[in-house]
Design a protein around this motif. Structure first.
Motif, PDB file in Angstrom:
ATOM      1  N   ASN A 147       0.812  -1.217   0.000  1.00  0.00           N
ATOM      2  CA  ASN A 147       0.000   0.000   0.000  1.00  0.00           C
ATOM      3  C   ASN A 147       0.846   1.268   0.000  1.00  0.00           C
ATOM      4  O   ASN A 147       1.896   1.328   0.618  1.00  0.00           O
ATOM      5  N   THR A 172      -3.492   5.784  -1.144  1.00  0.00           N
ATOM      6  CA  THR A 172      -4.330   6.745  -0.427  1.00  0.00           C
ATOM      7  C   THR A 172      -3.594   8.081  -0.366  1.00  0.00           C
ATOM      8  O   THR A 172      -2.413   8.126  -0.017  1.00  0.00           O
ATOM      9  N   TRP A 182      -6.146   6.339  11.339  1.00  0.00           N
ATOM     10  CA  TRP A 182      -6.969   5.240  10.826  1.00  0.00           C
ATOM     11  C   TRP A 182      -6.528   4.830   9.433  1.00  0.00           C
ATOM     12  O   TRP A 182      -6.528   3.645   9.081  1.00  0.00           O
ATOM     13  N   ALA A 183      -6.122   5.813   8.626  1.00  0.00           N
ATOM     14  CA  ALA A 183      -5.623   5.478   7.288  1.00  0.00           C
ATOM     15  C   ALA A 183      -4.374   4.605   7.405  1.00  0.00           C
ATOM     16  O   ALA A 183      -4.243   3.588   6.730  1.00  0.00           O
ATOM     17  N   ARG A 229      -3.466   2.767   9.914  1.00  0.00           N
ATOM     18  CA  ARG A 229      -3.806   1.459  10.483  1.00  0.00           C
ATOM     19  C   ARG A 229      -4.352   0.557   9.374  1.00  0.00           C
ATOM     20  O   ARG A 229      -3.963  -0.607   9.255  1.00  0.00           O
ATOM     21  N   GLY A 230      -5.212   1.138   8.532  1.00  0.00           N
ATOM     22  CA  GLY A 230      -5.779   0.357   7.438  1.00  0.00           C
ATOM     23  C   GLY A 230      -4.729  -0.039   6.400  1.00  0.00           C
ATOM     24  O   GLY A 230      -4.735  -1.149   5.883  1.00  0.00           O
ATOM     25  N   GLY A 279      -1.531  -1.791   8.915  1.00  0.00           N
ATOM     26  CA  GLY A 279      -1.820  -2.678  10.030  1.00  0.00           C
ATOM     27  C   GLY A 279      -1.144  -2.295  11.332  1.00  0.00           C
ATOM     28  O   GLY A 279      -0.894  -3.159  12.176  1.00  0.00           O
ATOM     29  N   ASP A 289     -13.661   3.232  14.443  1.00  0.00           N
ATOM     30  CA  ASP A 289     -13.084   3.059  13.110  1.00  0.00           C
ATOM     31  C   ASP A 289     -14.005   3.665  12.057  1.00  0.00           C
ATOM     32  O   ASP A 289     -15.136   3.226  11.882  1.00  0.00           O
ATOM     33  N   ARG A 300     -13.678   3.399   8.960  1.00  0.00           N
ATOM     34  CA  ARG A 300     -13.561   2.549   7.757  1.00  0.00           C
ATOM     35  C   ARG A 300     -13.277   3.410   6.521  1.00  0.00           C
ATOM     36  O   ARG A 300     -14.079   3.499   5.594  1.00  0.00           O
ATOM     37  N   LEU A 316     -10.938   2.950   4.299  1.00  0.00           N
ATOM     38  CA  LEU A 316     -10.445   2.272   3.102  1.00  0.00           C
ATOM     39  C   LEU A 316     -11.433   1.212   2.633  1.00  0.00           C
ATOM     40  O   LEU A 316     -12.299   0.783   3.394  1.00  0.00           O
TER      41      LEU A 316
END
Lengths: 458, 401
Positions: free
Chosen positions: B43, B301, B370-371, B373-374, B377, B396, B398, B400
């Motif tokens: 990513n 992203t 959060w980005a 983490r997505g 990980g 979260d 969400r 992504l």
């Protein structure tokens, strides 16, 4: 061992060689500063009137051109006026660099650059390209060895500042101008008020709030620029009533309350510390000694915002002439120091063809991340060595060191070993001297000296 | 291994010089750019710092609120916004992003900000945005940027993993973890001997050593003009194209994170004219990245964030002054876009911050966390501690796909 006189030349000037009569000790540097302005005598500045007249002419021709689209003659006149402004701005740049190259009181030139950065302005339009230079020449330069309160007044009231930070368009919300406006009502613009407090005087860490900024913005209303491009007070735009800024009330009419507030700001202890810290950071180290800042601030406050006593404390500090060199020369300083070491003086610089000015000075400054007179915002240029000595910034310096000297000295480059002495004196390290002696060509050897840490630090 | 050799050689640079070794050495012939793939996976993250305080209310306009036209007689409604949702509209200078919005590749967060409050200084605001700290004042002891602390938290990161692109230093990516810093237009031709001598001369000054070695390495690797993914533009556009082209080139290789800044968002006066060109640049940047990255766009992203928002009301000069709550622009094929995220606080005077600014209802660091983490990980504890000290990520969102 580094000679303290060489350290002084690097830290408080533009390096070596020294000019005839250039001071080598703190006392001599300060004495020169207290004397007449040698750089200005060598290379006088274009007058404020001329700068304003050319800007006004260009603005007028621009309006006429816009009113008559398709009128080729008008378009040509506007272009010519714009070219005249650009030529004047170019001349200002070259004169600034020429003074730095030639003036025996290098510290004055360095201080002019310091205060130009403190009171940063950037031309918003091409017609105003010469205004920032005029602010430096006519508002700051006469005061660099004088009093800060006078410099503050001159800088804040200068048309370049009034235009750059939008004061020229700010109108008191309850003023006659706002009430009488047809259509949309004009109003306040906080830009100058905020930067005046945050950057020019107290510093962002000081105890002021949004209410102070707002009140200061209201207090500044009326201050503007007239049709001729000069500073003016327009009573019709002034917000009625007294303003309350930082615990004090400013009432009355006209410029008097504005000037009183500026004078008060200049005398605040937060301002003293802010200025002292900036000076120490600029000349000595990114994290200067706290006690030194206290002493500098005290000297400033004890003597009615006089700047010389503050410089005196700075130069008398044991750190002033001590190694190591922690700061990095900013790109402009690098270029002047390099030209000086190469033996190019102000007259030679001013005789350069326009193409070479572009290729050897303007574009390299862009590549080194200090495009002439266009910092990103009113906070001016960064200070930390890490901000300048980046891979890309250093690559641009190496590139200049490799290419520019042989173009600038068509008669041939100096012997690199001798050049290390000329440019660095006692500051050249053994590794550098050895490396220079092993360079394959004169060009490479000269470039090594100019690209070396010893040459790029101060 | 080759990289290790190089480092050993550099450490002995001066000695090698004194010993007159003219033999070619590993570093001249081998440019080793180790893989970021193992550490961060496939990513890609692009972070854009918008310097000068982008006016979020003019970018994502709350057209559904009748107060907007009262606060902003010449902005907002007057600009001819494009409909995004029933309530929000998009500034027309970003109209080129509408197809991406419809495809879910563009989204926004509204009424978000850093923890910075009240002083409304650009410079402190940007410092806090890039440092990613949790207090409303700058913390001078924090000298690294949050994107660098992300790298510090992942073992096995190599310099090539992350790039700061542009002429100026980028505090966001500064710090102990290795990262690259370069600008695409540089050209530097040096003889092998000059390179060797420069290495020796920089050897004992850590700052010059680090910058110098990177400069020599990168200048040898990149030839400007090599990369031109899409039709070239003019002036500012060309600069954006160079940035996007370079970023694309890197991201298609081993690089996983690219960061840069766009300046010029401080619109105190005549905002209608001043904001549009900046938005056009941002739009072009996103479109160029999308075009250049091809399939990799699906793993990418983009987060564009600014130091704070601007006043809800227009000022007296058809611009806006420094405010608090602002907007974040997100893009990328990895994004679950087509949404305006964040709790909308409303424009009634009592709902405003300090009765003048859009009330921030979220911490901009939370969205970035959060980005990350997505994408990578990372554990929540690392994001709320090491990367963004003091952050509470909350639920979260969400972000992504």
């Amino acid at each position: 061992m580094p000679d303290p006189a060489d350290i002084a030349a690097f830290r408080f000037g533009f390096g070596l060689p020294r000019r005839a009569g250039q001071g080598e000790t703190p006392a001599a540097l300060l004495a020169a500063l207290a004397g007449p302005d040698a750089g200005l005598r060598l290379w006088p500045a274009p007058g404020q009137d001329r700068v304003q007249a050319l800007a006004r002419a260009a603005d007028r021709l621009q309006r006429e051109m816009r009113k008559n689209p398709g009128d080729e003659a008008r378009r040509q006149s506007y272009r010519q006026a714009l070219a005249a402004v650009a030529a004047l701005a170019e001349q200002q740049m070259l004169l600034t660099l020429a003074r730095a190259l030639d003036a025996p009181d290098s510290l004055r030139e360095r201080l002019v650059w310091f205060w130009a950065d403190h009171f940063t302005t950037v031309a918003r339009q091409r017609t105003q390209a010469a205004l920032p230079g005029a602010l430096v020449d006519h508002a700051l330069r006469p005061q660099v060895a004088g009093r800060f309160d006078a410099m503050l007044r001159a800088a804040v009231l200068h048309p370049a500042m009034l235009v750059y930070l939008d004061q020229s368009a700010s109108v008191g919300p309850n003023s006659q101008a706002a009430k009488g406006a047809k259509g949309r009502r004009p109003g306040l613009n906080e830009n100058l008020a905020r930067e005046l407090v945050e950057l020019h005087t107290l510093g962002v860490g000081a105890g002021y709030g949004q209410a102070d900024v707002r009140q200061m913005a209201e207090l500044l209303t009326g201050l503007s620029v007239d049709k001729a491009g000069g500073q003016v007070f327009l009573p019709g735009r002034a917000e009625p009533g007294a303003e309350h800024v930082l615990g004090r009330d400013y009432g009355g009419e006209g410029m008097a309350p504005i000037l009183a507030a500026l004078d008060d700001l200049a005398r605040r202890p937060e301002t003293a510390r802010h200025l002292a810290r900036k000076l120490a950071v600029h000349f000595l180290a990114d994290t200067p000694d706290a006690a030194l800042i206290d002493r500098m601030a005290a000297a400033y406050l004890a003597q009615e915002t006089e700047l010389l006593p503050m410089y005196e404390v700075l130069l008398a500090d044991p750190a002033a002439l001590a190694a190591p060199m922690r700061k990095a020369r900013r790109p402009q300083e690098f270029l002047v120091a390099a030209l000086r070491a190469l033996g190019i003086d102000g007259a030679a610089l001013l005789a350069l063809p326009a193409k070479e000015v572009q290729r050897g000075i303007r574009l390299p400054l862009v590549a080194m991340a200090q495009p002439w007179q266009t910092p990103r915002g009113p906070d001016g240029w960064p200070e930390a060595a890490e901000d300048w000595i980046t891979p890309q910034g250093l690559a641009a310096r190496i590139g200049w060191a490799m290419a520019a000297p042989s173009r600038l000295l068509p008669g041939g480059l100096p012997d690199p070993r001798a050049f290390a002495d000329t440019a660095l004196g006692s500051l050249a390290g053994e590794t550098l001297r050895l490396a220079v002696s092993r360079a394959e060509t004169r060009r490479d050897g000269v470039a090594l000296v100019l690209a070396a840490p010893e040459f790029n630090r101060r | 291994m080759a990289d290790l050799n190089r480092r050993l050689f550099l450490r002995g640079g001066a000695a090698t010089l004194l010993g007159c070794s003219a033999a070619a050495h590993p570093w001249l012939t081998t440019v080793t750019l180790a893989s970021g793939r193992a550490a961060l996976g496939d990513n890609r993250l692009v972070v854009v710092i918008l310097r000068g305080a982008m006016d979020g209310l003019d970018v994502v306009q709350p057209l559904g609120d009748p107060l907007l036209a009262r606060y902003r007689p010449t902005l907002g409604v007057e600009t001819g916004a494009q409909t995004l949702t029933g309530y929000f509209g998009l500034h027309p200078a970003l109209a080129g992003l509408l197809p991406l919005w419809q495809a879910g590749e563009v989204g926004f967060v509204h009424a978000t900000s850093t923890p910075y409050r009240d002083k409304r200084s650009h410079f402190d605001g940007q410092d806090i945005l890039e440092a990613g700290t949790g207090r409303d004042v700058p913390e001078p002891e924090v000298r690294d940027g949050w994107l660098n602390r992300l790298l510090q938290a992942v073992p096995g990161i190599e310099a090539e993993t992350a790039y700061a692109i542009g002429r100026e230093a980028l505090p966001l990516l500064a710090g102990a973890a290795r990262a690259r810093s370069w600008t695409p237009e540089l050209r530097l031709t040096l003889s092998p001997q000059s390179r060797r001598l420069l290495e020796a001369v920089y050897h004992d000054d850590p700052l010059f050593h680090e910058a110098g070695m990177a400069a020599l390495e990168l200048s040898a690797e990149f030839v400007p003009g090599k990369m031109a993914p899409v039709a070239p533009g003019k002036g500012k556009q060309a600069e954006i194209d160079r940035l996007a082209g370079f970023a694309t080139d890197r991201l298609l290789g081993e690089t996983r994170i690219a960061a840069f800044s766009l300046a010029g968002w401080d619109t105190h006066r005549q905002q209608a004219g001043a904001l549009a060109p900046n938005l056009a640049q941002l739009e072009r940047l996103i479109l160029q990245l999308r075009a250049g990255l091809g399939d990799v766009w699906g793993q990418t992203t983009v987060l564009a964030m600014t130091e704070f928002g601007r006043t809800v009301a227009e000022n007296g000069t058809r611009g806006t002054d420094h405010g608090t709550g602002g907007a974040m622009v997100m893009a990328g094929g990895a994004l679950k876009g087509g949404r305006v995220l964040g709790r909308w606080p409303g424009l009634e005077e009592a709902a405003l911050y300090d009765r003048r600014d859009l009330m921030p209802t979220s911490d901009v660091r939370g969205w970035a966390a959060w980005a990350m983490r997505g994408l990578y990980g990372l554990e929540r504890g690392v994001l709320e501690g090491a990367v963004f000290p003091g952050l509470e990520m909350g639920d979260d969102p969400r972000l992504l796909r």
